[in-house]
Design an enzyme around this catalytic site. Structure first.
Site, PDB file in Angstrom:
ATOM      1  N   HIS A   1       5.002  -5.532  -5.869  1.00 61.18           N
ATOM      2  CA  HIS A   1       4.627  -4.483  -6.817  1.00 61.18           C
ATOM      3  C   HIS A   1       5.915  -3.759  -7.213  1.00 61.18           C
ATOM      4  O   HIS A   1       6.856  -3.704  -6.414  1.00 61.18           O
ATOM      5  CB  HIS A   1       3.678  -3.534  -6.075  1.00 61.18           C
ATOM      6  CG  HIS A   1       3.037  -2.472  -6.905  1.00 61.18           C
ATOM      7  ND1 HIS A   1       3.696  -1.335  -7.282  1.00 61.18           N
ATOM      8  CD2 HIS A   1       1.784  -2.376  -7.411  1.00 61.18           C
ATOM      9  CE1 HIS A   1       2.862  -0.560  -7.995  1.00 61.18           C
ATOM     10  NE2 HIS A   1       1.704  -1.184  -8.081  1.00 61.18           N
TER      11      HIS A   1
ATOM     12  N   ASP B   1       4.605  -3.462   3.105  1.00 60.58           N
ATOM     13  CA  ASP B   1       3.811  -2.704   2.127  1.00 60.58           C
ATOM     14  C   ASP B   1       2.337  -3.042   2.355  1.00 60.58           C
ATOM     15  O   ASP B   1       1.871  -4.123   2.002  1.00 60.58           O
ATOM     16  CB  ASP B   1       4.270  -3.088   0.712  1.00 60.58           C
ATOM     17  CG  ASP B   1       3.363  -2.509  -0.372  1.00 60.58           C
ATOM     18  OD1 ASP B   1       2.399  -1.795  -0.035  1.00 60.58           O
ATOM     19  OD2 ASP B   1       3.629  -2.782  -1.566  1.00 60.58           O
TER      20      ASP B   1
ATOM     21  N   GLN C   1      -2.432  -2.884  -0.019  1.00 61.53           N
ATOM     22  CA  GLN C   1      -3.613  -3.711  -0.287  1.00 61.53           C
ATOM     23  C   GLN C   1      -4.157  -4.377   0.971  1.00 61.53           C
ATOM     24  O   GLN C   1      -5.083  -5.180   0.894  1.00 61.53           O
ATOM     25  CB  GLN C   1      -3.274  -4.800  -1.321  1.00 61.53           C
ATOM     26  CG  GLN C   1      -2.762  -4.288  -2.647  1.00 61.53           C
ATOM     27  CD  GLN C   1      -3.837  -3.618  -3.485  1.00 61.53           C
ATOM     28  OE1 GLN C   1      -5.029  -3.745  -3.225  1.00 61.53           O
ATOM     29  NE2 GLN C   1      -3.409  -2.890  -4.506  1.00 61.53           N
TER      30      GLN C   1
ATOM     31  N   LYS D   1      -6.480   3.935  -2.136  1.00 66.26           N
ATOM     32  CA  LYS D   1      -6.941   2.543  -2.179  1.00 66.26           C
ATOM     33  C   LYS D   1      -7.797   2.208  -0.958  1.00 66.26           C
ATOM     34  O   LYS D   1      -8.202   1.068  -0.768  1.00 66.26           O
ATOM     35  CB  LYS D   1      -5.740   1.597  -2.243  1.00 66.26           C
ATOM     36  CG  LYS D   1      -4.952   1.715  -3.549  1.00 66.26           C
ATOM     37  CD  LYS D   1      -3.928   0.622  -3.665  1.00 66.26           C
ATOM     38  CE  LYS D   1      -2.825   0.919  -4.651  1.00 66.26           C
ATOM     39  NZ  LYS D   1      -3.226   0.808  -6.049  1.00 66.26           N
TER      40      LYS D   1
ATOM     41  N   CYS E   1       1.570  -3.947 -12.567  1.00 63.36           N
ATOM     42  CA  CYS E   1       2.808  -3.436 -11.958  1.00 63.36           C
ATOM     43  C   CYS E   1       3.561  -4.535 -11.224  1.00 63.36           C
ATOM     44  O   CYS E   1       4.182  -4.290 -10.185  1.00 63.36           O
ATOM     45  CB  CYS E   1       2.527  -2.260 -11.019  1.00 63.36           C
ATOM     46  SG  CYS E   1       2.039  -0.797 -11.886  1.00 63.36           S
TER      47      CYS E   1
END
Lengths: 150, 413
Positions: B122, B199, B202, B225, B367
């Site tokens: 991202h 990261d 998600q 999220k 993104c």
């Protein structure tokens, strides 16, 4: 009729499938490139101006049905017009798309372009419809420039 | 097991009608909806104990502080960090990554050093490193991508060397759904002496994450999220690394002693939390963690895997229409994210048509501009699911896509 069918009327779909004046002019006197960074849509507008008249116009690039059909109708709408008439059409078209709900717009010089008036109800899509027009306006007034919708 | 009706009833927004249709919300990779308990937590804070945290001796301030620190404790347990101190509140994953870059990166990255990323990052896990590399004369390298959207690790030994100082990888790709082999990458990074940043924006909403088991040096994610509010995110770091890092932001809350000449820093995590923190949203993120844990992260993951398998099967039906689905084709390798392209229908047109049917999908580059370009398209449409989505909604998406294809081919629907 669903909302989206109001947006994607037959004339729009027809211009999307068979865009008019699509491609590059052989001897353009002016050119501009337009880019919408939000969606990656890119458009080139080519003009052949003789004195004050748009003798020929074409476009190419990649975009959604709204941006492609708007570009196609634009080329149909301004071909043969002189610069000041074309700018008037540009202004009317822009006013039609950015008007507030319930606000009227003058349609007499727009012709077929009025079919895109429904786009004003889809705020996320207005830039799709105006990209070609801003690019055209740049080609007309600044020559060989790039324009971004952002 | 998941009681889907009970879960759906917990989300007020899911009963909303969009353009005359029941909302089918498939934009969960962008942000998720909030259960009533999270919304109520916000109201409860502002109605019953709104106050600034720390140093207050009055009742409300003490209550706010307790709840605020309890939320930190909840996050710590949720990702199994060594101590709640290693949980730093930020605005979102982007801010967390920027803090790593500006604090750890500017101090430890020098000319000629290498930073290794994946091609599916991202922008938030790309641009901070580009900026750092530019400032320091460091070099960014990228792992290779297989055709199916998984990482190609065959040349990993050439890419990860003693020059590599930092490896920063997305756990689950927001654009392709790919679940990356992060434990393997993390171990490899440590072998060459590099730090490993993960990261988890998600991943942590959808599966159990144990930062100690992964052994990652940093882990970042966003609250919104994972059913929490916007504006609250987390930076986890190993304590021994955080201790050597300087604060990026200075000011109130983060100091021990201040004179007219200089200041000394408070302990971690407050050293990194200048100014009044986002108290209400931190506490509400704690409520989101409670909600998720109540369902069970294992249950959530299993249920979403069923959606992924079913979606993969249904997308196969669209292959004959020329629809390209990007990313891995196995639910073991991918989360419930479907990024796809239809010939002759621009994703934005599809997005508008689906919206007319009440179906919310995202269209564009998600993104991840370099990745989407490498797929050979200017944009994709993306449907991303969460635990409150149903298999019926997969069918509605597929039917919606089919009607768009029909409409664009001959103008009928």
């Amino acid at each position: 009729m669903n909302d989206f069918q109001e947006l994607y009327q037959e004339i729009v779909m027809d211009h999307n499938r068979r865009p008019r004046n699509f491609g590059e002019l052989e001897n353009p006197t002016s050119f501009a490139n337009g880019f919408n960074p939000l969606c990656g849509d890119e458009i080139n507008v080519y003009l052949e101006l003789v004195d004050d008249q748009i003798v020929d116009i074409s476009f190419n690039g990649d975009g959604c049905a709204i941006s492609k059909s708007s570009a196609s109708m634009l080329t149909d709408g301004v071909k043969g017009k002189n610069v000041s008439d074309a700018i008037q059409i540009f202004e009317s078209f822009r006013q039609m798309l950015t008007r507030k709900p319930g606000e009227d717009f003058s349609s007499e010089i727009l012709g077929d372009l009025e079919i895109l008036s429904g786009v004003s109800q889809f705020p996320a899509r207005i830039k799709c419809a105006t990209l070609a027009w801003h690019t055209f306006h740049t080609a007309l007034t600044e020559k060989d420039k790039s324009v971004s919708t952002e | 097991m998941i009681n889907i009706n009970k879960i759906r009833n917990d989300f007020p927004i899911l009963s909303k009608k969009i353009n005359g249709h029941q909302l089918v919300y498939l934009d969960n990779a962008a942000t998720t909806h909030k259960p009533r308990s999270v919304i109520n937590s916000l109201v409860d804070f502002y109605e019953n104990y709104n106050s600034n945290v720390h140093r207050g001796v009055h009742t409300l301030s003490m209550e706010a502080t307790d709840q605020f620190e309890e939320a930190r404790q909840k996050i710590s347990s949720f990702i199994n960090s060594e101590t709640p101190q290693s949980i730093i509140w930020t605005r979102n994953a982007s801010e967390s990554l920027n803090i790593i870059s500006y604090s750890w990166g500017y101090k430890n990255i020098s000319e000629g050093d290498e930073i290794l990323l994946s091609p599916m990052e991202h922008h938030s896990n790309l641009i901070p490193w580009q900026e750092l590399a530019r400032a320091k004369g460091a070099k960014i390298k990228y792992l290779s991508l297989n055709e199916d959207g998984t990482l190609d690790l065959s040349n990993i030994d050439e890419l990860m060397t003693s020059n590599t100082k930092l490896v920063s990888i997305v756990h689950v790709s927001n654009a392709l759904g790919t679940i990356n082999p992060v434990k393997q990458l993390c171990d490899k990074a440590h072998e060459v002496g590099a730090l490993f940043v993960l990261d988890g924006a998600q991943s942590v909403p959808h599966m159990l994450v144990d930062v100690q088991e992964l052994d990652c040096d940093f882990f970042v994610f966003s609250g919104h999220k994972m059913m929490g509010p916007t504006g609250i995110g987390v930076l986890y770091g190993k304590m021994e690394i955080l201790e050597k890092m300087d604060p990026v932001f200075t000011g109130g809350e983060m100091v021990l002693e201040v004179t007219y000449e200089k200041a000394s820093w408070a302990d971690i995590p407050m050293k990194f939390e200048a100014g009044t923190p986002n108290i209400a949203d931190s506490i509400a993120l704690g409520a989101a963690v409670d909600y998720l844990q109540n369902i069970g992260m294992g249950n959530i993951h299993d249920y979403e895997k069923t959606i992924t398998s079913y979606g993969l099967q249904k997308f196969q039906e669209l292959e004959s229409e020329g629809v390209t689905l990007f990313g891995p084709k196995s639910s073991d390798l991918k989360g419930a994210v479907f990024s796809f392209h239809i010939p002759n229908i621009h994703p934005h047109d599809l997005g508008t048509i689906l919206d007319g049917l009440g179906i919310a999908v995202r269209t564009g580059h998600h993104c991840a501009m370099p990745l989407i370009r490498s797929l050979g398209v200017s944009a994709t449409a993306r449907a991303s699911f969460y635990v409150y989505n149903t298999l019926d909604e997969v069918d509605m998406l597929i039917e919606g896509i089919k009607s768009a294809i029909r409409y664009f081919s001959d103008g009928s629907n």
